[in-house]
Scaffold this motif. Structure first.
Motif, PDB file in Angstrom:
ATOM      1  N   VAL A  16      -0.250   1.171  10.155  1.00  0.00           N
ATOM      2  CA  VAL A  16      -1.691   1.442   9.546  1.00  0.00           C
ATOM      3  C   VAL A  16      -2.936   1.183   9.732  1.00  0.00           C
ATOM      4  O   VAL A  16      -3.521   1.328   9.566  1.00  0.00           O
ATOM      5  CB  VAL A  16      -1.045   2.458   8.170  1.00  0.00           C
ATOM      6  N   GLY A  17      -2.631  -0.520   9.619  1.00  0.00           N
ATOM      7  CA  GLY A  17      -3.968  -0.845   9.566  1.00  0.00           C
ATOM      8  C   GLY A  17      -4.767  -1.380   8.495  1.00  0.00           C
ATOM      9  O   GLY A  17      -4.079  -0.742   7.355  1.00  0.00           O
ATOM     10  N   LYS A  18      -6.300  -1.200   8.710  1.00  0.00           N
ATOM     11  CA  LYS A  18      -6.620  -0.515   7.555  1.00  0.00           C
ATOM     12  C   LYS A  18      -6.954   0.776   7.138  1.00  0.00           C
ATOM     13  O   LYS A  18      -8.118   1.280   6.091  1.00  0.00           O
ATOM     14  CB  LYS A  18      -7.770  -1.471   7.795  1.00  0.00           C
ATOM     15  N   ALA A  19      -6.132   1.479   7.957  1.00  0.00           N
ATOM     16  CA  ALA A  19      -7.112   3.105   7.686  1.00  0.00           C
ATOM     17  C   ALA A  19      -6.635   3.425   6.118  1.00  0.00           C
ATOM     18  O   ALA A  19      -5.691   2.774   5.491  1.00  0.00           O
ATOM     19  CB  ALA A  19      -6.142   3.951   8.851  1.00  0.00           C
ATOM     20  N   LYS A  20      -7.331   4.419   6.006  1.00  0.00           N
ATOM     21  CA  LYS A  20      -7.251   4.883   4.708  1.00  0.00           C
ATOM     22  C   LYS A  20      -7.091   6.713   4.773  1.00  0.00           C
ATOM     23  O   LYS A  20      -6.241   6.856   3.965  1.00  0.00           O
ATOM     24  CB  LYS A  20      -8.149   5.015   4.181  1.00  0.00           C
ATOM     25  N   VAL A  21      -7.191   7.380   6.005  1.00  0.00           N
ATOM     26  CA  VAL A  21      -7.233   8.988   6.024  1.00  0.00           C
ATOM     27  C   VAL A  21      -7.004   8.201   8.041  1.00  0.00           C
ATOM     28  O   VAL A  21      -7.994   7.748   8.970  1.00  0.00           O
ATOM     29  CB  VAL A  21      -8.537   9.272   6.178  1.00  0.00           C
ATOM     30  N   PHE A  22      -5.457   9.786   8.240  1.00  0.00           N
ATOM     31  CA  PHE A  22      -5.663   9.526   9.779  1.00  0.00           C
ATOM     32  C   PHE A  22      -4.240  10.437   9.901  1.00  0.00           C
ATOM     33  O   PHE A  22      -3.773  11.365   8.651  1.00  0.00           O
ATOM     34  CB  PHE A  22      -4.829   8.472  10.138  1.00  0.00           C
ATOM     35  N   ARG A  23      -4.077  10.808  10.951  1.00  0.00           N
ATOM     36  CA  ARG A  23      -2.381  12.214  11.167  1.00  0.00           C
ATOM     37  C   ARG A  23      -2.086  11.698  11.672  1.00  0.00           C
ATOM     38  O   ARG A  23      -2.194  10.464  13.078  1.00  0.00           O
ATOM     39  CB  ARG A  23      -3.460  13.467  12.161  1.00  0.00           C
ATOM     40  N   ARG A  67       0.650  -1.158  -0.313  1.00  0.00           N
ATOM     41  CA  ARG A  67       0.178   0.269  -0.517  1.00  0.00           C
ATOM     42  C   ARG A  67       0.784   1.348  -0.282  1.00  0.00           C
ATOM     43  O   ARG A  67       1.946   1.135   0.390  1.00  0.00           O
ATOM     44  CB  ARG A  67      -1.336  -0.415   1.182  1.00  0.00           C
ATOM     45  N   ARG A  68       0.478   2.421  -0.635  1.00  0.00           N
ATOM     46  CA  ARG A  68       1.118   3.719  -0.643  1.00  0.00           C
ATOM     47  C   ARG A  68       0.102   4.968   0.528  1.00  0.00           C
ATOM     48  O   ARG A  68      -0.639   4.709  -0.037  1.00  0.00           O
ATOM     49  CB  ARG A  68       1.389   3.934  -1.645  1.00  0.00           C
ATOM     50  N   PHE A  69       0.994   5.949   0.850  1.00  0.00           N
ATOM     51  CA  PHE A  69       0.455   6.387   1.147  1.00  0.00           C
ATOM     52  C   PHE A  69       1.102   8.169   1.397  1.00  0.00           C
ATOM     53  O   PHE A  69       1.806   7.855   0.954  1.00  0.00           O
ATOM     54  CB  PHE A  69       0.567   6.424   2.878  1.00  0.00           C
ATOM     55  N   PHE A  70       0.121   8.908   1.137  1.00  0.00           N
ATOM     56  CA  PHE A  70       0.447  10.576   0.837  1.00  0.00           C
ATOM     57  C   PHE A  70      -0.026  11.487   1.675  1.00  0.00           C
ATOM     58  O   PHE A  70      -0.978  11.127   2.095  1.00  0.00           O
ATOM     59  CB  PHE A  70       0.284  10.806  -0.498  1.00  0.00           C
TER      60      PHE A  70
END
Length: 188
Positions: A150-157, A3-6
């Motif tokens: 991160v687990g299943k989170a798609k939006v977080f701080r 998974r990629r995060f931005f």
């Protein structure tokens, strides 16, 4: 495939763009805790909130108002509501002079995930003169996250650096497909 995060932020280079003030209560009062919208947990406020246009220009689909509070057009809000309903709170906001619907986007997850070895961090020290801040992040550049946290989170701080709003690659792709204006992405 990993998974990629931005980090999602305001594209301040967008030409002739508007600039928004900090959200106020529905009665027009300032909030006692002005950064409550960026702490990574739900907020207890009653909408619709009020936002003034500090500098006139092109309305954007994604903007950061005062204190980096994300203000999103309803078409952007719908992406977050559909793809990450457990990760966000959407609060109606009236933007001065705008007939379109806008919402404050609150990331409701705070995750301890900054990879301190892969990121360029600086911690506050006692020598900085703020003893209550000693040991916490003073700056985080070239942020990298430990995706396993991160687990299943798609939006977080990210915990400790709540000024950053992190979204998944799926959210980024959906925003780009929708042609959302004002959004800038930096991989973390």
């Amino acid at each position: 495939m990993s998974r990629r995060f931005f980090e999602l932020s305001d594209d301040v280079s967008f030409p002739r763009r508007w600039h928004l003030s900090f959200p106020r209560s529905r009665q027009g009062r300032e909030f006692e805790d002005p950064i409550q919208f960026n702490r990574g947990h739900p907020v207890d406020v009653e909408g619709p909130l009020q936002v003034s246009v500090e500098h006139a220009g092109s309305p954007l689909d994604f903007s950061e108002a005062g204190a980096k509070v994300p203000i999103v057009h309803v078409k952007v809000a719908s992406i977050f509501a559909e793809q990450a309903p457990e990760d966000v709170q959407l609060i109606p906001v009236n933007v001065e002079g705008q007939p379109d619907q806008y919402l404050v986007l609150v990331a409701t997850r705070l995750i301890r995930c900054i990879d301190e070895k892969a990121s360029q961090i600086r911690l506050w020290t006692h020598a900085d003169g703020l003893p209550e801040m000693a040991g916490t992040y003073a700056s985080v550049r070239d942020m990298r996250i430990a995706k396993t946290q991160v687990g299943k989170a798609k939006v977080f701080r990210p915990e400790g650096w709540e000024v950053a709003l992190i979204v998944s690659g799926e959210i980024r792709e959906a925003l780009e497909r929708k042609g959302a204006t004002g959004a800038r992405f930096e991989e973390v």
